[in-house]
Design an enzyme around this catalytic site. Structure first.
Site, short mmCIF file in Angstrom:
data_model
loop_
_atom_site.label_atom_id
_atom_site.label_comp_id
_atom_site.label_asym_id
_atom_site.label_seq_id
_atom_site.Cartn_x
_atom_site.Cartn_y
_atom_site.Cartn_z
N GLU A 113 -6.92 4.83 7.58
CA GLU A 113 -6.70 6.26 7.27
C GLU A 113 -7.92 6.85 6.59
OE1 GLU A 113 -2.97 5.65 5.29
OE2 GLU A 113 -2.04 5.17 7.21
N SER A 128 3.37 -1.77 10.44
CA SER A 128 4.81 -1.79 10.71
C SER A 128 5.47 -3.13 10.37
CB SER A 128 5.11 -1.38 12.16
OG SER A 128 4.68 -0.05 12.38
N ASN A 164 0.87 -1.18 0.00
CA ASN A 164 0.00 0.00 0.00
C ASN A 164 0.90 1.23 0.00
OD1 ASN A 164 -1.80 2.04 0.39
ND2 ASN A 164 -2.41 1.43 2.47
N TRP A 165 0.97 1.87 -1.16
CA TRP A 165 1.88 3.02 -1.29
C TRP A 165 1.28 4.32 -0.77
CZ3 TRP A 165 4.34 2.04 -6.80
CH2 TRP A 165 5.29 1.01 -6.69
N LYS A 166 0.01 4.28 -0.33
CA LYS A 166 -0.63 5.48 0.22
C LYS A 166 -0.41 6.66 -0.75
CE LYS A 166 -0.21 3.35 4.69
NZ LYS A 166 -0.12 3.48 6.13
N HIS A 195 -9.58 1.30 4.59
CA HIS A 195 -8.32 1.48 5.32
C HIS A 195 -8.56 2.43 6.50
CE1 HIS A 195 -4.22 2.67 6.26
NE2 HIS A 195 -3.86 1.54 5.67
N GLU A 218 -5.34 -4.74 10.46
CA GLU A 218 -4.36 -3.68 10.68
C GLU A 218 -4.71 -2.93 11.97
OE1 GLU A 218 -2.40 -2.57 6.64
OE2 GLU A 218 -4.02 -1.19 7.05
N GLY A 263 2.34 2.68 10.83
CA GLY A 263 3.28 3.79 10.70
C GLY A 263 3.95 4.19 12.00
N GLY A 308 2.95 -0.97 4.35
CA GLY A 308 2.96 0.46 4.00
C GLY A 308 4.39 0.93 3.77
N GLY A 309 4.95 1.62 4.74
CA GLY A 309 6.25 2.28 4.61
C GLY A 309 7.34 1.39 4.01
#
Ligand code: 13P
Length: 226
Positions: free
Chosen positions: A86, A186, A6-8, A84, A150, A156, A207-208
C-alpha cells in the site's frame, strides 16, 4: 512462528488499548502488533512487542510527515514494517526507499518486516520470480530482518494464495537469501492452519482478520505446532 498484526489505518488509542486488554497471545508463538503511529505509545505501555508500519531513513531532518528510527526506539517500539504494497501503490515507495528504511531501522537496533510481492498483472505475465528477485535483492541481510511475502492480488481481496503458491514463492525467496518468510494476504482463521503448515512459511502478516481479538487469537493458535 511469528504472527504479526498490521492494523493499517484502523484503531486509534482507545481501540488499541481495548484490543490489547482482551488479547492474550497464546504460548509458543511470537506475536507483533503494528498499530498506527498515534496508537504506538498506548500499545507499548501494555508491554507487548510493538512495531510501527513505516519508518524514515534519517534520524532527524526536514521530512514533513515522517517518523525516524530513533523516535521509535525512544518510544519503546521494537521494529517496523517497511515497503508494504500500500505504501508502494499509494505513496510512491520504491525498492530503493524500502531498502533505505530497512537499513536505517536495523542500524537503530529495530527489527524489520520487509514486504515483497507481485501484482496480479505481474503474476499473469509470468514475472513473479523477477519481481521477487528485484525486491528481495535490494534488502540488507540481517538477523533482525524478516520478509513478508504479500502477493498484492491477495491483500484485502479474500483471495489468498493457495498453500502451494505460497510454498513456491517462499522457497524462491529462501533460495535468494537465508531469511524467515511470513505470508500475508487474506489470512483468516479458516485458512491459517493450511498456510502455516507449509515448511517454508515462518509466520503470517495479518491485515483485516487481526482487527478482531477472537479471529486474531484463532490465527495465532493455528501457528502453534501440534
Ligand atoms: P489482509 O489480511 O487484510 O488481506 O491484509 C494483508 C496485509 O496487507 C498485511 O500487511
Amino acid at each position: 512462528m511469528l504472527i504479526a498484526a498490521n492494523w493499517k489505518m484502523y484503531k486509534g488509542r482507545r481501540e488499541t488499548r481495548e484490543f490489547l486488554e482482551h488479547f492474550e497471545p497464546p504460548a509458543g508463538v511470537d506475536v507483533v502488533i503494528c498499530p498506527s503511529f498515534t496508537s504506538l505509545a498506548a500499545a507499548v505501555e501494555t508491554g507487548r512487542t510493538i512495531y510501527a508500519q513505516n519508518v524514515h531513513w534519517e534520524n532527524q531532518g526536514a521530512y514533513t510527515g515522517e517518523v525516524s528510527p530513533e523516535m521509535l526506539v525512544e518510544l519503546g517500539v521494537a521494529g517496523s514494517i517497511v515497503g508494504h504494497s500500500e505504501r508502494r501503490q499509494y505513496f510512491g515507495e520504491t525498492d530503493e526507499t524500502t531498502a533505505k528504511r530497512a537499513e536505517a531501522a536495523l542500524a537503530a537496533g529495530l527489527g524489520v518486516i520487509a514486504c515483497v510481492g507481485e501484482t496480479e498483472e505481474q503474476r499473469e505475465a509470468g514475472e513473479m520470480e523477477d519481481v521477487l528477485r528485484r525486491q528481495v535483492g535490494v534488502l540488507p541481510r540481517h538477523d533482525r530482518l524478516v520478509i513478508a511475502y504479500e502477493p498484492v492480488w491477495a491483500i484485502g481481496t479474500g483471495k489468498n494464495a493457495t498453500p502451494e503458491m505460497c510454498h513456491h514463492a517462499h522457497s524462491f525467496i529462501k533460495s535468494l537469501t537465508d531469511v524467515q518468510v511470513l505470508y500475508g494476504g487474506s489470512v483468516k482463521p479458516d485458512n491459517a492452519a493450511a498456510l502455516l503448515s507449509q515448511s517454508s512459511v515462518d509466520g503470517a502478516l495479518v491485515g483485516g482478520a487481526s482487527l478482531d481479538v477472537d479471529s486474531f487469537t484463532a490465527i495465532c493458535r493455528a501457528a502453534i505446532p501440534s
